[in-house]
Design a protein around this motif. Structure first.
Motif, short mmCIF file in Angstrom:
data_model
loop_
_atom_site.label_atom_id
_atom_site.label_comp_id
_atom_site.label_asym_id
_atom_site.label_seq_id
_atom_site.Cartn_x
_atom_site.Cartn_y
_atom_site.Cartn_z
N TYR A 148 0.83 -1.20 0.00
CA TYR A 148 0.00 0.00 0.00
C TYR A 148 0.87 1.26 0.00
CZ TYR A 148 -3.78 -3.13 1.45
OH TYR A 148 -4.70 -4.14 1.51
N ASN A 149 0.47 2.26 -0.80
CA ASN A 149 1.09 3.60 -0.78
C ASN A 149 2.59 3.58 -1.05
OD1 ASN A 149 -1.00 3.81 2.01
ND2 ASN A 149 -1.45 4.90 0.12
N ASN A 150 3.04 2.64 -1.87
CA ASN A 150 4.47 2.59 -2.16
C ASN A 150 4.69 2.02 -3.55
OD1 ASN A 150 7.16 3.02 -1.63
ND2 ASN A 150 7.45 1.21 -0.37
N LEU A 151 5.82 2.39 -4.15
CA LEU A 151 6.20 1.90 -5.47
C LEU A 151 7.63 1.40 -5.42
CD1 LEU A 151 4.88 4.91 -7.62
CD2 LEU A 151 3.79 2.67 -7.40
N VAL A 152 7.95 0.49 -6.32
CA VAL A 152 9.32 0.01 -6.46
C VAL A 152 9.61 -0.09 -7.95
CG1 VAL A 152 8.72 -2.45 -6.43
CG2 VAL A 152 11.00 -1.71 -5.69
N PHE A 168 12.01 6.62 -18.69
CA PHE A 168 11.94 6.35 -17.26
C PHE A 168 11.39 7.57 -16.55
CE2 PHE A 168 13.89 6.46 -12.94
CZ PHE A 168 13.17 5.40 -12.43
N ASP A 169 10.27 7.41 -15.86
CA ASP A 169 9.65 8.48 -15.10
C ASP A 169 10.27 8.51 -13.71
OD1 ASP A 169 8.05 10.16 -13.58
OD2 ASP A 169 6.18 9.47 -14.48
N ALA A 170 11.27 9.37 -13.54
CA ALA A 170 12.06 9.39 -12.32
C ALA A 170 11.30 9.95 -11.12
CB ALA A 170 13.33 10.21 -12.53
N THR A 171 10.37 10.86 -11.37
CA THR A 171 9.72 11.51 -10.23
C THR A 171 8.46 10.76 -9.77
OG1 THR A 171 8.83 13.08 -11.86
CG2 THR A 171 10.65 13.82 -10.52
N LEU A 228 4.55 8.33 -3.39
CA LEU A 228 3.87 7.47 -2.42
C LEU A 228 2.37 7.68 -2.64
CD1 LEU A 228 6.07 8.27 0.72
CD2 LEU A 228 6.24 6.27 -0.79
N PRO A 229 1.76 6.90 -3.53
CA PRO A 229 0.37 7.16 -3.94
C PRO A 229 -0.60 7.17 -2.75
CG PRO A 229 1.40 5.54 -5.37
CD PRO A 229 2.33 5.74 -4.22
N GLY A 286 2.08 11.41 -1.46
CA GLY A 286 3.35 11.88 -0.97
C GLY A 286 4.46 11.48 -1.93
N GLY A 287 5.68 11.57 -1.45
CA GLY A 287 6.81 11.20 -2.28
C GLY A 287 8.11 11.52 -1.56
N ASP A 288 9.20 11.05 -2.14
CA ASP A 288 10.52 11.30 -1.54
C ASP A 288 11.51 11.60 -2.66
OD1 ASP A 288 12.87 11.36 -0.11
OD2 ASP A 288 12.35 9.64 1.15
N ARG A 289 11.68 12.89 -2.95
CA ARG A 289 12.49 13.29 -4.09
C ARG A 289 13.97 13.02 -3.91
NH1 ARG A 289 11.58 18.66 -1.71
NH2 ARG A 289 9.49 18.66 -2.62
N ARG A 290 14.39 12.64 -2.70
CA ARG A 290 15.81 12.34 -2.47
C ARG A 290 16.32 11.25 -3.40
NH1 ARG A 290 16.46 10.25 3.32
NH2 ARG A 290 14.50 9.23 2.72
N PHE A 291 15.42 10.35 -3.81
CA PHE A 291 15.84 9.21 -4.60
C PHE A 291 15.77 9.44 -6.10
CE2 PHE A 291 14.15 7.42 -0.57
CZ PHE A 291 15.36 6.94 -0.08
#
Length: 270
Positions: free
Chosen positions: A169-173, A191-194, A199-200, A208-213
């Protein structure tokens, strides 16, 4: 630039799709487009400006969607005229394909709609380049039927985009095997980097999301031989009206594009 000429340029690799998630204002979009063009030219990359006139799949009813079709096309036409950049934008319903194709150089099919037959056919029938985002719920080999639908119209100017797969849930890999698998169908792969660091629905009423990666994943994709990179970028991501947590800061775009250029120049990035 004709659709054939644009597609051949995209097939040559070393390109980016970049811009804010949604068209918040004409001024912000123009400023971002000029900055994207400058950063891409300095790195020796080809740029296509991206932004959405309607974000139809917001988590909440109150989520910002954009300026709508008429104003959105007016703004995108202005951006093309003033920057010289081609533009890519989404469509969500078959009847939107024709009016959007009058302005947009690339019609994008959102990930949630990658299997919608009528939408795919309508997009391809415009003769424009079509970019289909692979759904978070779809395996890379399951994109072959979508390609068959598009090719049935006689339009072979097709791109596929990897944007991560659902991981609980709420995550992608990201499974980087999907890049060569989809390239094996004879189309350029983006490749869609953003969105891959999104974090859907992770914030309850918004994603949400984590742009650090973003740098790590995008550099890995380029090193793996991806044809182009999709980046949502914004001058002030923390206050963006859409997808701010996973958007890359505009003032950090240029060094990241230089990294891409350096990696694409290596023998293994091909």
């Amino acid at each position: 630039m004709t659709p054939d000429a644009l597609y051949e340029r995209l097939r040559a690799r070393r390109f980016i799709f970049a811009g804010p998630c949604a068209l918040e204002s004409l001024e912000l979009a123009l400023d971002t487009a000029h900055a994207v063009r400058e950063a891409a030219e300095a790195a020796g990359l080809f740029a296509v400006f991206k932004s959405s006139w309607d974000k139809a799949n917001r988590t909440s009813l109150d989520g910002f969607r954009g300026p709508g079709l008429a104003r959105g096309m007016e703004w995108l036409a202005r951006i093309k005229q003033e920057t010289g950049l081609p533009v890519v934008t989404d469509i969500h319903e078959p009847e939107q394909a024709s009016p959007v194709a009058e302005v947009a150089d690339v019609l994008q099919i959102p990930a949630f709609l990658c299997r919608q037959t009528s939408l795919l056919l309508a997009a391809a029938q415009t003769g424009r380049v079509v970019n289909v985002k692979k759904g978070q719920f779809v395996a890379p080999w399951d994109m072959a039927p979508a390609l068959d639908k598009l090719h049935s119209t006689g339009n072979n100017r097709i791109l596929l985009t990897e944007r991560g797969a659902s991981f609980g849930y709420n995550n992608l890999v990201v499974d980087f095997r999907s890049l060569p698998i989809m390239q094996g169908y004879g189309v350029p792969v983006v490749f869609d980097a953003t969105h891959s660091v999104q974090l859907p629905g992770g914030k309850g009423t918004s994603s949400g999301g984590d742009r650090r990666f973003v740098p790590m994943l995008s550099r890995a994709a380029v090193a793996a031989g991806v044809d182009g990179v999709f980046l949502e970028t914004h001058p002030d991501p923390d206050h963006a009206l859409c997808d701010g947590p996973n958007s890359w800061p505009l003032d950090k775009l240029a060094p990241l594009l230089r990294d891409f250029a350096a990696l694409w120049s290596l023998p293994y990035a091909c």
